[in-house]
Design an enzyme around this catalytic site. Structure first.
Site, PDB file in Angstrom:
ATOM      1  N   GLU A 227       0.796  -1.222   0.000  1.00 54.97           N
ATOM      2  CA  GLU A 227       0.000   0.000   0.000  1.00 54.97           C
ATOM      3  C   GLU A 227       0.835   1.282   0.000  1.00 54.97           C
ATOM      4  OE1 GLU A 227      -3.112  -0.022   2.930  1.00 54.97           O
ATOM      5  OE2 GLU A 227      -4.128  -1.723   1.987  1.00 54.97           O
ATOM      6  N   GLU A 330      -6.014  -8.303   0.475  1.00 55.04           N
ATOM      7  CA  GLU A 330      -6.670  -7.799   1.682  1.00 55.04           C
ATOM      8  C   GLU A 330      -8.120  -7.475   1.357  1.00 55.04           C
ATOM      9  OE1 GLU A 330      -4.915  -4.615   3.881  1.00 55.04           O
ATOM     10  OE2 GLU A 330      -2.867  -5.382   3.683  1.00 55.04           O
TER      11      GLU A 330
END
Length: 412
Positions: A227, A330
């Site tokens: 991320e 995720e």
């Protein structure tokens, strides 16, 4: 006409269809169908054909929101591991974190995962696990984690799990004000050449361990950074043009030094273009055994209407394949903060919805990508929407995942 890169991509992907898992020896650990009589025909994927995994959140990268009781008892009101170690002092912090590493995830957790049909774990890691990368005069992180990492990987390997090592906390922090980077940094300091150098050294170190440590024999993938900043800007362009190709080439150079064959290489994973940091392949000259990570939280997707029908209809046909092979690394069944405890969304009184929404997401992620890894295995939230273990115990997630979602999505 296909360009040179496209031709190479097609050739590379043809190889990937056979070599999704790292080696024939490791593949044999999976629950291979008994109907396959010829050992040479063993599949490289788990018997389900898809990644079905959980993240080991707050194990080696502690996010206080996931386990606030444990965090408070260890670190008080500190914002991150960096702040906690700085406050406690190195020796006291080492003791506290080693106690946590030895108790947060145990061997019995892996037995439960196996019973629930899980075949993969994604393990978030911080660069500080390689302790000589830490600046002793200005950085503060717990020490002694590598032996616990080997232990956890050994438990996973013994049960035939596939293992993804995720570079979750990067040097300098890849985003601001987020404890998942290991430090609550006011600005992201990762996007500098000297920080990239440290990150690359960490990834090469992980690569060597994965290929030379028996407990880590089922590590098949390393994610270069979790991320990063979103948006196409100077920082993300520099990351993709400098860090991505250098990380790839240095990992491959280490594997070459170790004599690793071309079909036994680790997959090198990048955030997919759906993450929003640009095209991960733009500056890569070689795509052999590349893989991609997509994170899908409808909770924070403002383009999707906040309604049960909207969430299920979106999830029933949610094609998250931007680059191949991709994993939804995720996701959860949590909803926006401003509604999550209202009557219409309360997890205690809306169990059918959450069960159906979980099934719908699994159906699409397995239909369009190579599988999924739920965030996360275990929490202290008292809210099964973030914890796979809690959701199974609450009857939201079934222990048998085969064919899941088809009946739910037949009406959408």
């Amino acid at each position: 006409m296909l360009g040179q890169t496209s031709v190479f991509t097609l050739l590379s992907l043809a190889g990937l269809s056979k070599a999704w898992f790292p080696s024939q020896e490791r593949a044999s650990l999976f629950n291979i169908s008994a109907s396959i009589a010829n050992p040479s025909d063993r599949r490289w994927l788990p018997s389900s054909g898809k990644i079905r995994g959980v993240n080991l959140g707050s194990l080696f990268v502690f996010e206080p929101w996931i386990a606030s009781n444990t965090w408070s008892s260890m670190c008080g009101d500190a914002n991150s591991e960096f702040d906690c170690v700085m406050s406690l002092g190195q020796d006291a912090a080492n003791t506290a974190f080693q106690n946590h590493w030895g108790s947060w995830i145990t061997e019995s957790d892996f037995n439960e995962m196996a019973n629930y049909g899980i075949n993969t774990v994604r393990i978030p890691l911080g660069y500080w696990m390689k302790e000589d990368l830490v600046y002793s005069d200005s950085e503060y992180f717990p020490q002694g984690g590598v032996e616990y990492l080997k232990q956890v990987c050994g438990w996973a390997s013994d049960r035939g799990f596939y293992i993804i090592l995720d570079h979750h906390g990067a040097p300098g922090a890849q985003v601001a004000n987020n404890p998942f980077t290991g430090q609550y940094a006011s600005t992201p300091g990762f996007y500098e050449s000297w920080q990239f150098d440290r990150a690359e050294e960490f990834l090469v170190w992980l690569t060597e361990m994965a290929h030379s440590t028996d407990e880590m024999r089922n590590v098949g993938m390393i994610e270069v950074v979790n991320e990063p900043l979103q948006g196409e800007n100077d920082q993300t362009n520099y990351m993709r043009s400098d860090f991505y190709p250098n990380a790839y080439s240095k990992i491959r150079a280490k594997e070459s030094d170790l004599g690793i064959g071309s079909n036994d290489l680790l997959h090198i994973q990048f955030m997919s273009s759906y993450w929003g940091s640009g095209n991960p392949n733009e500056y890569l000259d070689d795509l052999w055994f590349c893989a991609y990570d997509d994170h899908r939280y409808l909770k924070w997707d403002s383009s999707v209407a906040v309604s049960k029908d909207s969430y299920i209809s979106t999830s029933c046909d949610d094609n998250r394949l931007a680059e191949w092979p991709s994993i939804v690394g995720e996701w959860s069944i949590s909803v926006p903060d401003d509604v999550e405890w209202t009557d219409n969304w309360n997890p205690n009184s809306n169990t059918d919805f959450y069960s159906n929404w979980f099934a719908a997401q699994v159906k699409s992620y397995e239909q369009y990508t190579d599988g999924w890894v739920f965030w996360t295995w275990k929490t202290e939230l008292g809210d099964y929407r973030w914890g796979y273990k809690d959701a199974v115990e609450a009857g939201i997630i079934p222990t048998s995942l085969d064919g899941i979602g088809e009946d739910v999505c037949s009406n959408y």
